[in-house]
Every structure is written in C-alpha cells, then in structure tokens.
Design a protein around this motif. Structure first.
Motif, mmCIF file in Angstrom:
data_model
loop_
_atom_site.group_PDB
_atom_site.id
_atom_site.type_symbol
_atom_site.label_atom_id
_atom_site.label_comp_id
_atom_site.label_asym_id
_atom_site.label_seq_id
_atom_site.Cartn_x
_atom_site.Cartn_y
_atom_site.Cartn_z
ATOM 1 N N GLY A 480 0.756 -1.193 -0.176
ATOM 2 C CA GLY A 480 -0.002 0.106 0.011
ATOM 3 C C GLY A 480 0.737 1.296 0.084
ATOM 4 N N ALA A 481 2.220 1.230 -0.307
ATOM 5 C CA ALA A 481 3.127 2.395 -0.055
ATOM 6 C C ALA A 481 2.653 3.100 -1.352
ATOM 7 C CB ALA A 481 4.481 1.962 -0.092
ATOM 8 N N ALA A 482 3.146 4.334 -1.130
ATOM 9 C CA ALA A 482 3.199 5.647 -2.383
ATOM 10 C C ALA A 482 4.034 5.337 -3.420
ATOM 11 C CB ALA A 482 3.040 6.855 -1.822
ATOM 12 N N TYR A 483 3.678 5.656 -4.827
ATOM 13 C CA TYR A 483 4.465 5.266 -5.894
ATOM 14 C C TYR A 483 4.510 6.298 -6.875
ATOM 15 C CZ TYR A 483 6.180 2.984 -10.163
ATOM 16 O OH TYR A 483 6.823 2.608 -11.230
ATOM 17 N N ALA A 484 5.433 6.786 -7.531
ATOM 18 C CA ALA A 484 5.214 7.594 -8.843
ATOM 19 C C ALA A 484 6.371 7.316 -9.871
ATOM 20 C CB ALA A 484 5.608 9.407 -8.144
ATOM 21 N N ILE A 485 6.252 7.958 -11.107
ATOM 22 C CA ILE A 485 7.139 7.862 -12.120
ATOM 23 C C ILE A 485 7.357 9.413 -12.449
ATOM 24 C CG2 ILE A 485 7.514 6.948 -14.426
ATOM 25 C CD1 ILE A 485 5.364 4.943 -13.933
ATOM 26 N N SER A 486 8.747 9.637 -12.789
ATOM 27 C CA SER A 486 9.175 10.929 -13.045
ATOM 28 C C SER A 486 9.197 11.115 -14.572
ATOM 29 C CB SER A 486 10.605 11.172 -12.584
ATOM 30 O OG SER A 486 11.479 10.277 -13.266
ATOM 31 N N GLU A 487 9.142 12.317 -14.955
ATOM 32 C CA GLU A 487 9.129 12.337 -16.619
ATOM 33 C C GLU A 487 10.500 11.749 -17.090
ATOM 34 O OE1 GLU A 487 8.812 16.617 -17.559
ATOM 35 O OE2 GLU A 487 6.769 16.826 -16.609
ATOM 36 N N GLU A 488 11.460 11.672 -16.541
ATOM 37 C CA GLU A 488 12.649 11.316 -17.033
ATOM 38 C C GLU A 488 12.409 9.775 -17.358
ATOM 39 O OE1 GLU A 488 12.633 13.517 -14.561
ATOM 40 O OE2 GLU A 488 13.611 15.201 -15.036
ATOM 41 N N ALA A 490 9.688 8.230 -17.448
ATOM 42 C CA ALA A 490 8.699 7.862 -18.539
ATOM 43 C C ALA A 490 9.334 8.030 -19.684
ATOM 44 C CB ALA A 490 7.654 9.024 -18.311
ATOM 45 N N LYS A 491 10.070 8.864 -19.986
ATOM 46 C CA LYS A 491 10.965 8.851 -21.515
ATOM 47 C C LYS A 491 11.716 7.694 -21.578
ATOM 48 C CE LYS A 491 11.831 11.005 -25.379
ATOM 49 N NZ LYS A 491 10.710 10.987 -26.407
ATOM 50 N N LEU A 492 12.355 7.166 -20.483
ATOM 51 C CA LEU A 492 13.190 6.194 -20.812
ATOM 52 C C LEU A 492 12.348 4.962 -20.895
ATOM 53 C CD1 LEU A 492 15.999 4.586 -20.567
ATOM 54 C CD2 LEU A 492 15.298 4.419 -17.825
ATOM 55 N N VAL A 493 11.257 4.535 -20.151
ATOM 56 C CA VAL A 493 10.254 3.733 -20.424
ATOM 57 C C VAL A 493 10.050 3.653 -21.999
ATOM 58 C CG1 VAL A 493 8.204 2.505 -19.792
ATOM 59 C CG2 VAL A 493 9.664 3.400 -18.325
ATOM 60 N N GLU A 494 9.540 4.792 -22.536
ATOM 61 C CA GLU A 494 9.013 5.014 -23.673
ATOM 62 C C GLU A 494 9.958 4.533 -24.886
ATOM 63 O OE1 GLU A 494 7.256 8.362 -26.720
ATOM 64 O OE2 GLU A 494 7.449 8.801 -24.823
ATOM 65 N N ASN A 495 11.252 4.976 -24.713
ATOM 66 C CA ASN A 495 12.375 4.848 -25.654
ATOM 67 C C ASN A 495 12.559 2.907 -25.754
ATOM 68 O OD1 ASN A 495 12.597 7.201 -26.377
ATOM 69 N ND2 ASN A 495 14.091 7.721 -24.914
ATOM 70 N N ASP A 496 12.622 2.362 -24.391
ATOM 71 C CA ASP A 496 12.943 0.935 -24.382
ATOM 72 C C ASP A 496 11.805 0.143 -24.708
ATOM 73 O OD1 ASP A 496 15.353 1.184 -23.231
ATOM 74 O OD2 ASP A 496 14.552 0.820 -20.963
ATOM 75 N N PHE A 497 10.486 0.643 -24.502
ATOM 76 C CA PHE A 497 9.230 0.056 -25.341
ATOM 77 C C PHE A 497 9.561 -0.152 -26.702
ATOM 78 C CE2 PHE A 497 5.064 -0.036 -26.887
ATOM 79 C CZ PHE A 497 4.770 -1.113 -26.524
ATOM 80 N N VAL A 498 9.819 0.986 -27.315
ATOM 81 C CA VAL A 498 9.735 1.227 -28.664
ATOM 82 C C VAL A 498 10.972 0.246 -29.564
ATOM 83 C CG1 VAL A 498 10.641 2.730 -30.770
ATOM 84 C CG2 VAL A 498 8.976 3.669 -28.977
ATOM 85 N N ARG A 499 12.241 0.309 -28.521
ATOM 86 C CA ARG A 499 13.395 -0.613 -29.003
ATOM 87 C C ARG A 499 12.832 -2.072 -28.827
ATOM 88 N NH1 ARG A 499 16.672 -3.236 -25.885
ATOM 89 N NH2 ARG A 499 15.965 -2.068 -24.014
ATOM 90 N N LEU A 500 12.113 -2.674 -27.770
ATOM 91 C CA LEU A 500 11.956 -3.939 -27.704
ATOM 92 C C LEU A 500 10.665 -4.185 -28.913
ATOM 93 C CD1 LEU A 500 11.323 -3.988 -23.764
ATOM 94 C CD2 LEU A 500 13.201 -4.968 -25.168
ATOM 95 N N ARG A 501 9.836 -3.238 -29.301
ATOM 96 C CA ARG A 501 8.758 -3.742 -30.194
ATOM 97 C C ARG A 501 9.582 -3.999 -31.502
ATOM 98 N NH1 ARG A 501 3.467 -2.091 -30.093
ATOM 99 N NH2 ARG A 501 3.637 -2.939 -32.449
ATOM 100 N N GLN A 502 10.766 -3.308 -31.605
ATOM 101 C CA GLN A 502 11.421 -3.362 -32.995
ATOM 102 C C GLN A 502 12.123 -4.771 -33.001
ATOM 103 O OE1 GLN A 502 14.069 -0.199 -32.928
ATOM 104 N NE2 GLN A 502 12.520 1.374 -34.241
ATOM 105 N N GLU A 503 12.592 -5.083 -31.869
ATOM 106 C CA GLU A 503 13.341 -6.383 -31.649
ATOM 107 C C GLU A 503 12.171 -7.702 -31.468
ATOM 108 O OE1 GLU A 503 15.614 -6.071 -28.283
ATOM 109 O OE2 GLU A 503 16.945 -4.231 -29.031
ATOM 110 N N ASP A 504 11.209 -7.398 -30.873
ATOM 111 C CA ASP A 504 10.144 -8.618 -30.806
ATOM 112 C C ASP A 504 8.765 -8.086 -31.089
ATOM 113 O OD1 ASP A 504 8.610 -10.813 -30.111
ATOM 114 O OD2 ASP A 504 9.663 -10.835 -27.926
ATOM 115 N N LYS A 505 8.247 -8.493 -32.224
ATOM 116 C CA LYS A 505 6.961 -8.032 -32.762
ATOM 117 C C LYS A 505 5.721 -8.648 -31.809
ATOM 118 C CE LYS A 505 8.694 -5.867 -35.973
ATOM 119 N NZ LYS A 505 8.513 -4.550 -36.113
ATOM 120 N N SER A 506 6.087 -9.568 -31.053
ATOM 121 C CA SER A 506 5.062 -10.275 -30.017
ATOM 122 C C SER A 506 4.709 -9.273 -28.791
ATOM 123 C CB SER A 506 5.314 -11.476 -29.711
ATOM 124 O OG SER A 506 6.673 -11.540 -28.675
ATOM 125 N N ILE A 507 5.630 -8.342 -28.609
ATOM 126 C CA ILE A 507 5.540 -7.472 -27.486
ATOM 127 C C ILE A 507 4.496 -6.454 -27.712
ATOM 128 C CG2 ILE A 507 6.719 -5.531 -26.271
ATOM 129 C CD1 ILE A 507 9.087 -7.114 -26.112
#
Length: 557
Positions: A480-488, A490-507
């Motif tokens: 039940g603890a608090a949690y947050a994601i910073s803008e930086e 969020a940008k890193l997650v977005e970039n990694d997701f794009v890369r992973l999609r390019q490497e594996d179409k099942s994602i």
C-alpha cells in the motif's frame, strides 16, 4: 416509570462507567437522562472513547458462542458485509405514561423492542415519540480467513473458555426454529449456509443495525462493536419473514462503533531498514519451496499487487497482477495454499473439477422470494488471494451453470469484476482479489503473467515464528505504499518499449502495462517510492528470462 433493567438508573442516576461492557443500555439511558444543551446525547462518542483505550475488553463473537454471552451486553464482531438489507423504522425516542399520569421520555436506540415498567404505556402520538430509520446489514465471519489470523485475534481468556454453545447451538440449531413473528417458517442453520460465500465454512452470522451513515459497502470487512440482542424484532420493516432470520440463529448487534478490520500485527512494528532483509528472506523461502528462483520473484510481486485504478469502464485495470504458474509436477495448488496461506490473511482455493464447476455458484444471486442475496464463491473481500487449480480439470460436459461459472472466473481474472445475478440483469461489483492459477499448460484464463516453472531441487523450508510475523507485516505494509514515475523515467520507458517492439513483434501495449505494473511492485517491495533506472532494468531482465521460457508464437502464414 423505569423498567426493571433500568431501576438502578432511577435510584442512583448516572450509572458507573464500569458497567459500559456488561450493561451498555443502562449507560445509554443514563447519558440520555443527563443530556443538556451544552452536552447533547451522543452515546457513540462515549463508547468510542472507552474502546480506544480498551477495545479488547469487549468479548468477540468470532471467538465465543453467542449464547454464552449475556443478552444486552457489548460484543465485538469481525465480519464481511454479505448483504445490505432494507432499512427499518424504530422508535428513536418514546414517551411513556403510568397509571397516575406521570410521564417520562426514553431513548429507543440500540434495542429491538422497548421494555416498560408495570402499568406504563407508550404514547405513540406524543410530541416526544419520534420514529427514525436504521440500516440493516447481514454480516458473516470473514471468508477464507486463515487460522493464524483467528488465533492472533483471539484473546487469551476467550480461547481458554471457548466451548460448545448451549442447546440451541450445534446439532440443535438444525431443528426447526420459529420465525420472529411466531409463524412456522422453516429457518435452520443449514439453510443459512447459502449466505456463506465459501462451501464448508462455519461460524455465527449476525444482523447488524447501523445508526447513521457509516459508508459501508458490500464485501467490506470491518470490526463492529455493539449491543448483542436475541429479542424479537418489533421494528417496522419491509422485508418478509423469510428474510428476517430468527435471532436464535442470527443474533442482532446494535452498532455503537465500527472500524476497518485490523491487521493482526505483532506488538513490535517492522522497521523500515529491515524491509530489504525480510524481502530477501521471503525470496529465499519461496525459491526453496518452489525450486525456482524466478518463480519466487514473480510470486512475491503477485502477493503485493493491489488494484490502483480503473480506466475506460474497466477495460484497463491498473495495479492487478494475476499469475499463472504452469508445468509443475505434484500438488502445486496444495503447495501454494500452504505457502501463501501462512503469510496472507485470507486465501481461498478452488479445485476446478467438473463437479465443482457445474455445482458451485460463483456469482451471488438475488433471491426475490426471500428478498435476500444468496452468496457466491467470488463474493470475497479485498486482499483475498484466490488459488485456481486448473490441474483438476477433466473432460466432460459443462451444464449452463458451469458455463456461467467459467465466464464469471474469466471476468474476475481479466477485469477484477464480479457480476451479481439479479435474475433479469446483472450488476457489476468491483473487487480486488489477487489470482494465482496452477495449470499444466498455459491457463485458459487471461492472466497478466504466465510463467512455466523450471523446478530444480525444491525442498521444504520453514520460517521461524518471528520471521513469519515480520514477513506477514512486510507483505501487508509494502503493497500500500506511495509510488510515482518521473518525466525522465517515463521517457526512458517509452524509448525502451519502442526498442523492444522493434526487436520482438510479439510485445504489445499490454506487455508495456504488465512491465509497468511489475516495476511498480518491485519498487514497493524494496521501499522505493519512485521508479528508478535500476528497478526498470531489473524488470526488463526478469521479463526477458520469463519470456525465454514461453513457447514461440505460432508462425504467421
């Protein structure tokens, strides 16, 4: 003018506060008689203050048979709200007059009927005789509550005196009991089991009467404190006799105080600096039992999962993480039930045999004849872990009820929603029930995470009593603890997701939601309030290891 049970009040005025547990009605009438403009009648404040100092001095209906407790005494009851019944009207205040014409005004709260002194009568049309409305809820002992929880809450003196109830308990309860109005309606302890969500569970249900708005909802778990009553109800209510079970089987509790059901924490709280050590100990314990360190990681995260929010009309439920462990030999469900049940307060297991799926009822169903809500297996309180054993499935024909049960389980796993059956329509109720599925292959349900097990050298391990309590408290607090994601980040997650999609179409986009949910849970598990690059990298590694165990997707033509 004072009835026999209030004679002390008429002779000595305000009763001793030592009587607040054994004679609460006398105290309430004393407070009513002593009220002034500066100190209005407020019995709940009086009792809440004393309960704050000495809550455990009140006997618990969870631990002792109701008929071993004095009527009109104060009791506690830790329970889940199974049904919200129609409100009833009662005499909030009433004026009485004796044969000599003397008059007095009394409070009618917290009792099912009023007792009058000999020769006294109620003046229903008097200015001081006023009706009010109180809420009635049907509550049952918390479903799937583990034995260690019951034992932790049981006061030593109550455990020592726990015994079989008198003649109207046990087998004698199976005999015919007259309904409250004296009619010959058949209401037995056996028939009341239709209102327990899980088959085989026992305990004393109660009809709890609430004064004021307590903000209660179905499937909430609370601990109520109120006045125990076995009296016949003479309040004005709109439901039929069948819906109003006799007080000999379902005692009434007139609520004076209510709080969310507490966690049975030990006296010494878990220090924050110990959280990582407890986490490492839990992972080692899980890995030893399952024989699979990767499965240990995912099991820990699944036990920390909580529904955080719902988007697009439940199309996306954030925070949940249902886990499917497949490919294990032996009794995986039994192992998980013992393992998880020793740590989590509430765990329910469902062997998905053909007989169970066709015979049991998953969804609660409204009985319009009795004006009651018949319970279903999925009427579970928030935080209850549900273990589904798909290895028990066998070939055979699912009848219509079996098909509906499978659909109900599918909806629970995918949207954390249970649809209550109201005959001509259903009403969705949001739940928060973490789901673990044991199966031979991939589950037939859309779980968030599928992990084929690779056990090697599984062995028995046991935590010390002290370590066990620290682990229980860790799992209770960390989720039940608090949690947050910073803008930086969020940008890193977005970039990694794009890369992973390019490497594996099942994602897919769902894969991203799952990884974000896992990242949040890992942060909570280590006491980190924000997503960090290290945590995100650890999740990518875990997911890479998990996905490497999955069979390759079928080739597209």
């Amino acid at each position: 003018l004072y009835p026999p049970h209030l004679q002390t009040l008429s002779l000595v005025g305000m009763p001793s506060t030592d009587d607040w547990v054994s004679r609460p009605l006398t105290v309430i009438h004393g407070l009513y008689a002593a009220q002034t403009a500066d100190h209005p009648f407020n019995p709940t404040a009086f009792f809440e203050e004393r309960l704050r100092l000495d809550w455990l001095s009140v006997p618990s209906l969870n631990d002792v048979p109701p008929h071993s407790l004095p009527p009109q005494s104060l009791v506690r009851f830790r329970a889940m709200l199974q049904d919200m019944m129609d409100p009833e009207y009662y005499l909030d205040t009433y004026e009485v007059q004796d044969a000599q014409g003397n008059r007095a005004v009394f409070s009618g709260r917290y009792q099912d009927n009023v007792q009058l002194a000999e020769g006294a009568t109620i003046l229903p049309d008097a200015e001081n005789s006023k009706y009010a409305e109180r809420q009635c809820v049907y509550a049952v002992p918390i479903p799937a509550e583990m034995p260690w929880v019951k034992e932790a809450f049981r006061a030593p003196e109550q455990a020592a005196t726990r015994k079989r109830a008198p003649d109207d308990e046990g087998e004698d309860q199976e005999k015919r009991v007259r309904a409250d109005d004296g009619s010959a309606a058949e209401v037995t302890a056996e028939s009341l089991r239709d209102f327990f969500p899980l088959p085989g569970e026992t305990g004393t249900p109660a009809l709890i009467k609430i004064y004021g708005d307590a903000g209660l909802k179905l499937m909430d778990v609370h601990e109520f404190v109120g006045i125990l009553s076995f009296d016949t109800d003479f309040a004005q209510h709109s439901f039929p006799e069948e819906a109003h079970p006799p007080a000999s089987l379902v005692p009434r509790i007139h609520c004076l105080a209510v709080r969310p059901a507490p966690f049975p924490a030990p006296a010494a709280p878990l220090a924050c600096e110990d959280a990582l050590a407890v986490r490492d100990q839990l992972l080692q314990h899980f890995a030893t039992q399952l024989g699979d360190p990767l499965a240990a990681e995912y099991l820990l995260l699944a036990l920390l999962s909580r529904v955080q929010s719902r988007l697009d009309d439940n199309a996306l439920v954030l925070g949940k993480m249902s886990l499917n462990l497949s490919g294990a030999s032996g009794d995986l469900t039994g192992l998980l039930h013992n393992l998880v049940g020793s740590l989590m307060p509430r765990v329910a297991a469902l062997p998905m045999t053909l007989d169970n799926m066709n015979r049991l009822s998953m969804r609660p169903k409204k009985d319009f004849v009795r004006n009651r809500l018949r319970s279903g297996m999925l009427q579970l309180s928030a935080g209850t872990v549900l273990l589904l054993d798909e290895t028990a499935l066998s070939s055979g024909q699912l009848v219509q009820d079996g098909i509906l049960n499978m659909q109900a389980l599918h909806t629970l796993v995918s949207t954390q929603t249970v649809h209550f059956d109201f005959q001509y329509h259903t009403i969705p109720f949001s739940v928060d029930v973490p789901v673990l599925v044991a199966s031979e292959g991939k589950s037939i349900f859309p779980t968030d995470v599928h992990l084929p097990l690779r056990p090697s050298g599984a062995a028995h391990s046991a935590l010390s009593p002290e370590a066990l309590w620290r682990a229980r408290q860790y799992l209770h607090l960390a989720g039940g603890a608090a949690y947050a994601i910073s803008e930086e980040m969020a940008k890193l997650v977005e970039n990694d997701f794009v890369r992973l999609r390019q490497e594996d179409k099942s994602i897919t986009a769902q894969s991203l939601h799952t990884m974000l949910a896992l990242a949040r849970l890992r942060c909570l598990s280590i006491g980190e309030p924000q997503l960090t690059p290290a945590v995100w990298a650890a999740i990518l590694t875990l997911e890479h290891q998990r996905r490497s165990r999955l069979p390759p997707p079928p080739a597209q033509a």
